[in-house]
Scaffold this motif. Structure first.
Motif, PDB file in Angstrom:
ATOM      1  N   ALA A  68      14.145  14.899  -7.036  1.00  0.00           N
ATOM      2  CA  ALA A  68      15.258  14.029  -7.418  1.00  0.00           C
ATOM      3  C   ALA A  68      15.625  13.084  -6.283  1.00  0.00           C
ATOM      4  CB  ALA A  68      16.470  14.883  -7.829  1.00  0.00           C
ATOM      5  N   ASP A  69      15.670  13.612  -5.038  1.00  0.00           N
ATOM      6  CA  ASP A  69      15.981  12.768  -3.878  1.00  0.00           C
ATOM      7  C   ASP A  69      14.916  11.690  -3.701  1.00  0.00           C
ATOM      8  OD1 ASP A  69      18.249  14.224  -3.396  1.00  0.00           O
ATOM      9  OD2 ASP A  69      17.321  15.537  -1.874  1.00  0.00           O
ATOM     10  N   ALA A  70      13.692  12.053  -3.960  1.00  0.00           N
ATOM     11  CA  ALA A  70      12.611  11.077  -3.785  1.00  0.00           C
ATOM     12  C   ALA A  70      12.724   9.965  -4.800  1.00  0.00           C
ATOM     13  CB  ALA A  70      11.260  11.791  -3.905  1.00  0.00           C
ATOM     14  N   ARG A  71      13.016  10.286  -6.048  1.00  0.00           N
ATOM     15  CA  ARG A  71      13.139   9.240  -7.067  1.00  0.00           C
ATOM     16  C   ARG A  71      14.280   8.293  -6.729  1.00  0.00           C
ATOM     17  NH1 ARG A  71      12.535  12.749 -12.688  1.00  0.00           N
ATOM     18  NH2 ARG A  71      10.294  13.242 -12.474  1.00  0.00           N
ATOM     19  N   LEU A  72      15.416   8.912  -6.330  1.00  0.00           N
ATOM     20  CA  LEU A  72      16.578   8.094  -5.998  1.00  0.00           C
ATOM     21  C   LEU A  72      16.278   7.192  -4.799  1.00  0.00           C
ATOM     22  CD1 LEU A  72      19.549   7.327  -6.413  1.00  0.00           C
ATOM     23  CD2 LEU A  72      20.179   9.300  -4.984  1.00  0.00           C
ATOM     24  N   ALA A  73      15.629   7.751  -3.784  1.00  0.00           N
ATOM     25  CA  ALA A  73      15.333   6.972  -2.578  1.00  0.00           C
ATOM     26  C   ALA A  73      14.377   5.825  -2.876  1.00  0.00           C
ATOM     27  CB  ALA A  73      14.741   7.890  -1.509  1.00  0.00           C
ATOM     28  N   VAL A  74      13.373   6.098  -3.700  1.00  0.00           N
ATOM     29  CA  VAL A  74      12.413   5.046  -4.047  1.00  0.00           C
ATOM     30  C   VAL A  74      13.100   3.926  -4.808  1.00  0.00           C
ATOM     31  CG1 VAL A  74      10.373   4.525  -5.423  1.00  0.00           C
ATOM     32  CG2 VAL A  74      10.412   6.553  -3.980  1.00  0.00           C
ATOM     33  N   ALA A  75      13.976   4.306  -5.776  1.00  0.00           N
ATOM     34  CA  ALA A  75      14.666   3.289  -6.571  1.00  0.00           C
ATOM     35  C   ALA A  75      15.563   2.425  -5.688  1.00  0.00           C
ATOM     36  CB  ALA A  75      15.474   3.961  -7.680  1.00  0.00           C
ATOM     37  N   LYS A  76      16.259   3.068  -4.731  1.00  0.00           N
ATOM     38  CA  LYS A  76      17.146   2.314  -3.850  1.00  0.00           C
ATOM     39  C   LYS A  76      16.345   1.380  -2.939  1.00  0.00           C
ATOM     40  CE  LYS A  76      21.093   5.531  -3.745  1.00  0.00           C
ATOM     41  NZ  LYS A  76      21.936   6.384  -2.884  1.00  0.00           N
ATOM     42  N   ARG A  77      15.203   1.834  -2.464  1.00  0.00           N
ATOM     43  CA  ARG A  77      14.390   0.974  -1.589  1.00  0.00           C
ATOM     44  C   ARG A  77      13.886  -0.234  -2.356  1.00  0.00           C
ATOM     45  NH1 ARG A  77      12.299   5.840   0.491  1.00  0.00           N
ATOM     46  NH2 ARG A  77      10.444   5.630  -0.858  1.00  0.00           N
ATOM     47  N   GLN A  78      13.525  -0.032  -3.629  1.00  0.00           N
ATOM     48  CA  GLN A  78      13.022  -1.155  -4.428  1.00  0.00           C
ATOM     49  C   GLN A  78      14.125  -2.175  -4.674  1.00  0.00           C
ATOM     50  OE1 GLN A  78      11.480   0.959  -7.800  1.00  0.00           O
ATOM     51  NE2 GLN A  78       9.376   0.997  -6.973  1.00  0.00           N
ATOM     52  N   LEU A  79      15.351  -1.652  -4.964  1.00  0.00           N
ATOM     53  CA  LEU A  79      16.470  -2.576  -5.173  1.00  0.00           C
ATOM     54  C   LEU A  79      16.829  -3.301  -3.878  1.00  0.00           C
ATOM     55  CD1 LEU A  79      18.737  -0.407  -7.523  1.00  0.00           C
ATOM     56  CD2 LEU A  79      17.300  -2.355  -8.167  1.00  0.00           C
ATOM     57  N   ALA A  80      16.771  -2.561  -2.751  1.00  0.00           N
ATOM     58  CA  ALA A  80      17.122  -3.171  -1.468  1.00  0.00           C
ATOM     59  C   ALA A  80      16.114  -4.234  -1.047  1.00  0.00           C
ATOM     60  CB  ALA A  80      17.222  -2.086  -0.382  1.00  0.00           C
ATOM     61  N   SER A  81      14.897  -4.082  -1.499  1.00  0.00           N
ATOM     62  CA  SER A  81      13.865  -5.049  -1.135  1.00  0.00           C
ATOM     63  C   SER A  81      13.880  -6.291  -1.997  1.00  0.00           C
ATOM     64  CB  SER A  81      12.485  -4.380  -1.217  1.00  0.00           C
ATOM     65  OG  SER A  81      12.236  -3.983  -2.549  1.00  0.00           O
ATOM     66  N   GLY A  82      14.906  -6.445  -2.915  1.00  0.00           N
ATOM     67  CA  GLY A  82      15.012  -7.644  -3.728  1.00  0.00           C
ATOM     68  C   GLY A  82      14.469  -7.493  -5.126  1.00  0.00           C
ATOM     69  N   SER A  83      14.090  -6.306  -5.501  1.00  0.00           N
ATOM     70  CA  SER A  83      13.552  -6.100  -6.845  1.00  0.00           C
ATOM     71  C   SER A  83      14.679  -6.168  -7.864  1.00  0.00           C
ATOM     72  CB  SER A  83      12.835  -4.747  -6.925  1.00  0.00           C
ATOM     73  OG  SER A  83      12.443  -4.494  -8.245  1.00  0.00           O
ATOM     74  N   ALA A  84      14.355  -6.631  -9.076  1.00  0.00           N
ATOM     75  CA  ALA A  84      15.332  -6.678 -10.174  1.00  0.00           C
ATOM     76  C   ALA A  84      15.496  -5.326 -10.833  1.00  0.00           C
ATOM     77  CB  ALA A  84      14.899  -7.717 -11.210  1.00  0.00           C
ATOM     78  N   GLY A  85      14.743  -4.360 -10.412  1.00  0.00           N
ATOM     79  CA  GLY A  85      14.855  -3.006 -10.967  1.00  0.00           C
ATOM     80  C   GLY A  85      13.913  -2.751 -12.111  1.00  0.00           C
ATOM     81  N   ASP A  86      13.210  -3.766 -12.556  1.00  0.00           N
ATOM     82  CA  ASP A  86      12.336  -3.544 -13.705  1.00  0.00           C
ATOM     83  C   ASP A  86      11.082  -2.780 -13.320  1.00  0.00           C
ATOM     84  OD1 ASP A  86      11.469  -5.517 -12.098  1.00  0.00           O
ATOM     85  OD2 ASP A  86      10.904  -6.918 -13.711  1.00  0.00           O
ATOM     86  N   ASP A  87      10.780  -2.637 -11.964  1.00  0.00           N
ATOM     87  CA  ASP A  87       9.613  -1.877 -11.560  1.00  0.00           C
ATOM     88  C   ASP A  87       9.950  -0.478 -11.107  1.00  0.00           C
ATOM     89  OD1 ASP A  87      11.051  -2.728  -9.403  1.00  0.00           O
ATOM     90  OD2 ASP A  87       9.312  -3.380  -8.215  1.00  0.00           O
TER      91      ASP A  87
END
Length: 737
Positions: free
Chosen positions: A276-295
């Protein structure tokens, strides 16, 4: 010559030759051997005798052979392993046993067993000393020998016995031959059999000693282990009494099972929390890197996001079509852009909801992990308290069990090795005992004769070739053409080799008296070779010279002049050797004026010419005078004299001095039409001839070729292969003496 080169030469620039590589000629090799027949036979006889006589006079020896075999098979009468394992049957082991059979220790056992120190064949003090098998000294007394001397004598006897044995493996089998050689067949048989018997006895003793040493060591080790077992069991019982653990089994199964279950649950929860921590961390890193969240992974798997993306793709396609058709300001295009913006907002909202859900799941997993960790800690505390007393007890129990097990294993092994004593067997057995030899093994006379013959033949042949290699003389016309690179003009025989010993005559007289003889034929060949040596040009002035004195220049000049005169030519012979004046002695007349006086103008040519009464050859000798003008042959007066002689005579022969010691000869040879270089058969060194030819070539003399003089035709017919003299026996009757 062991290799006779076949010279194939062609004229290049009128004075050079191209010589090809030599080829092997068997007949030439045989000729060389025939040439040194006496030397070969002498060396052969001496070598043959030196080798064969010691072999033939050697004391007869007899060899007996026994055989042993390394047997890999074992007799399994005990359920345990041997203390000393059996020998494997590989090649290395068999070769090792061969060396053991040749060891000094085994030889010493044989000496002691058969009392060979009392045998005169091995003990020099008992047998005395023989000199060439004839004189025998008295035995030497062994009394009074020092301990060191006795030890050395014993070692010498052992070495003597050991040197007579031969041990070898039979092909690739496991059988080993033990051969012994002695002066007596009975003694050789007895020692060979004793050698095999003591080898087997030595193996048995080695196994017995190994078993005995193992039993002694096991017995002492068992005493130590027994004390350790008693001490370990006493400590275990005292601890049980002190901690009231008389009926304890040493474990707490229920507590261990509870901890095990909790540990498994905790491990599972930790895995879920990490996921669960890994999924959350990956999602936050993607959003922080400028992703729109669709990936984000969860967004990719969400059916809502997937449906919205499908709608957006349809609207995007429609928008692109409208823009291309109506332009960006058309109402339908504006409407399509609003729809696409609404869909993007819905996707963004759905992604935020997914991220929020991931945070909630991670928080739940962390709480579950904390709860299970607390439960595991409580269970462990209870188990530690319950088992605290069992730790020491288990340690004592393990120590007691280990010591007891070790003691029991040593006790069993001790009983097995004790029972094994007396049933040890060797790893080899005797295949066949030695029998009395039917005859002596040495000396082998036929083999000795063959060996002596081969050695004598080889040494004699080698020395013949060595002697031939140091022979620098010239033997045949082929030698002349090959080694000197010069044409072979003719061969002049030694008159004595063509006549009986009772015939008394001189070469100069014989060439006239016997014009059809072998001796005269050599000069006719020389005349033809010289006249036709320069095709298309007239040859009138012939210079006869050599490298060194004593090669027959004057005799050859006189005989050649007479031969030419008898063929109808007018010939004049000039004595140009200012130091010897050899023609004076041959014409037998007193000379008061000669060549030097003509050149000096004190006498005329007609006054000094001496006529040969038999052939009408004219001689221009040298007067007996001590005065010799300098550079007499290089002066214009000599040129004028030769010109005068050319006009009056058909042939002018110049009897010159040797080329190497006299420089005047080189000057005189330059004035001749052709130069004949005389070489004494087998005597004149090849290097001297080569140097002379080089000097004549340097001054521009026209060297017509080389003449071999003083040839022994009888010897030449034996080994002169490649020369006409080789066939002398076939054609000698063709000529008259």
């Amino acid at each position: 010559m062991t290799k006779t080169p076949t010279q194939i030469s062609k004229r290049i620039d009128d004075d050079s030759f191209e010589i090809v590589l030599p080829t092997f000629d068997l007949r030439s090799l045989i000729s060389d051997l025939r040439r040194f027949t006496r030397f070969f036979v002498g060396v052969f006889i001496v070598t043959f005798a030196l080798i064969l006589v010691p072999i033939a006079t050697k004391t007869p020896l007899y060899t007996a052979t026994s055989q042993v075999m390394l047997d890999p098979r074992t007799m399994n009468t005990m359920p345990s392993q041997d203390v000393l394992s059996g020998l494997p049957s590989d090649t290395t082991t068999i070769d090792t046993e061969v060396q053991v059979l040749q060891s000094t220790a085994l030889a010493e056992r044989v000496v002691d067993s058969l009392h060979l120190e009392l045998d005169p064949e091995f003990n020099p003090y008992l047998g005395g000393t023989k000199y060439f098998g004839l004189v025998k000294t008295k035995p030497i007394s062994q009394e009074g020998l020092s301990p060191i001397a006795k030890q050395r004598l014993h070692e010498a006897i052992v070495d003597s016995v050991k040197s007579r044995v031969s041990v070898s493996r039979l092909a690739l089998t496991r059988i080993i031959n033990i051969s012994y050689t002695a002066k007596s067949p009975q003694k050789a048989t007895r020692i060979a059999n004793e050698w095999a018997r003591l080898y087997l006895s030595q193996q048995l003793e080695a196994k017995f000693e190994a078993t005995k040493e193992a039993n002694n060591w096991l017995n002492s080790r068992l005493g130590e282990l027994k004390v350790q077992v008693e001490a370990a069991e006493t400590a275990l019982q005292q601890y049980k009494i002190a901690n009231n653990l008389i009926n304890a089994t040493g474990d707490n199964t229920l507590g261990q099972q509870q901890i095990t279950t909790l540990d498994q649950q905790l491990a599972t929860v930790k895995v879920d929390q990490a996921e669960a921590d890994a999924r959350l961390a990956v999602a936050k890193r993607q959003l922080a890197s400028g992703s729109a969240g669709d990936d984000v992974g969860e967004a990719l798997n969400s059916p809502v996001v997937g449906d919205l993306r499908s709608k957006r793709a349809a609207v995007s396609q429609s928008l692109a079509d409208l823009q291309s058709r109506y332009g960006p300001l058309h109402p339908e295009v504006v409407k399509a852009k609003r729809q696409m913006a609404d869909i993007d907002e819905q996707i963004d909202a759905e992604i935020k909801r997914i991220i929020s859900n991931l945070e909630a799941q991670a928080q739940i997993q962390r709480q579950r992990t904390a709860s299970l960790q607390s439960s595991v800690g409580q269970a462990r505390g209870q188990l530690i308290g319950n088992n605290q007393a069992m730790v020491k007890l288990n340690e004592l129990q393990r120590n007691a069990d280990a010591v007891s097990t070790l003691y029991q294993s040593y006790l069993d092994r001790f009983k097995q090795t004790s029972a094994q004593q007396g049933i040890d067997r060797t790893d080899a057995r005797i295949v066949s005992n030695a029998t009395l030899p039917g005859g002596p093994s040495s000396p082998n006379i036929p083999l000795g004769v063959a060996f002596a013959f081969l050695c004598a033949t080889g040494l004699a042949t080698a020395l013949v070739f060595l002697r031939r290699a140091f022979d620098s003389g010239l033997t045949t016309g082929r030698d002349v053409e090959t080694l000197l690179g010069q044409p072979y003009l003719a061969g002049v025989s030694d008159l004595g080799s063509t006549l009986d010993k009772s015939t008394k005559t001189t070469p100069v007289a014989y060439v006239v008296d016997k014009p059809l003889s072998v001796f005269s034929e050599g000069f006719r060949n020389l005349r033809a070779s010289l006249i036709y040596s320069r095709l298309g040009e007239e040859v009138k002035v012939i210079a006869v010279t050599s490298s060194l004195p004593g090669e027959g220049k004057t005799t050859t000049s006189m005989c050649l002049a007479r031969t030419m005169a008898m063929s109808g030519q007018s010939v004049v012979l000039l004595d140009c050797d200012l130091r010897r004046r050899s023609i004076n002695r041959m014409i037998g007349k007193e000379v008061t004026a000669g060549l030097l006086e003509v050149l000096a103008g004190s006498a005329t040519l007609d006054e000094v010419l001496v006529a040969d009464d038999v052939t009408n050859v004219k001689f221009l000798p040298l007067a007996e005078s001590t005065y010799t003008p300098r550079d007499v042959f290089g002066s214009p007066l000599m040129d004028d004299l030769l010109a005068t002689l050319r006009s009056r005579f058909d042939v002018i022969i110049l009897d010159t001095a040797p080329v190497l010691p006299v420089v005047d000869t080189r000057i005189l040879c330059r004035k001749a039409d052709v130069v004949a270089m005389l070489v004494r058969w087998r005597k004149t060194p090849r290097k001297a001839v080569q140097n002379s030819l080089g000097l004549l070539t340097d001054v521009g003399a026209q060297v017509s070729g080389v003449v071999l003089t003083q040839i022994n035709v009888k010897e030449q017919s034996k080994y002169g292969y490649g020369d006409s003299g080789y066939y002398y026996k076939e054609y000698k009757k063709y000529y008259t003496q």
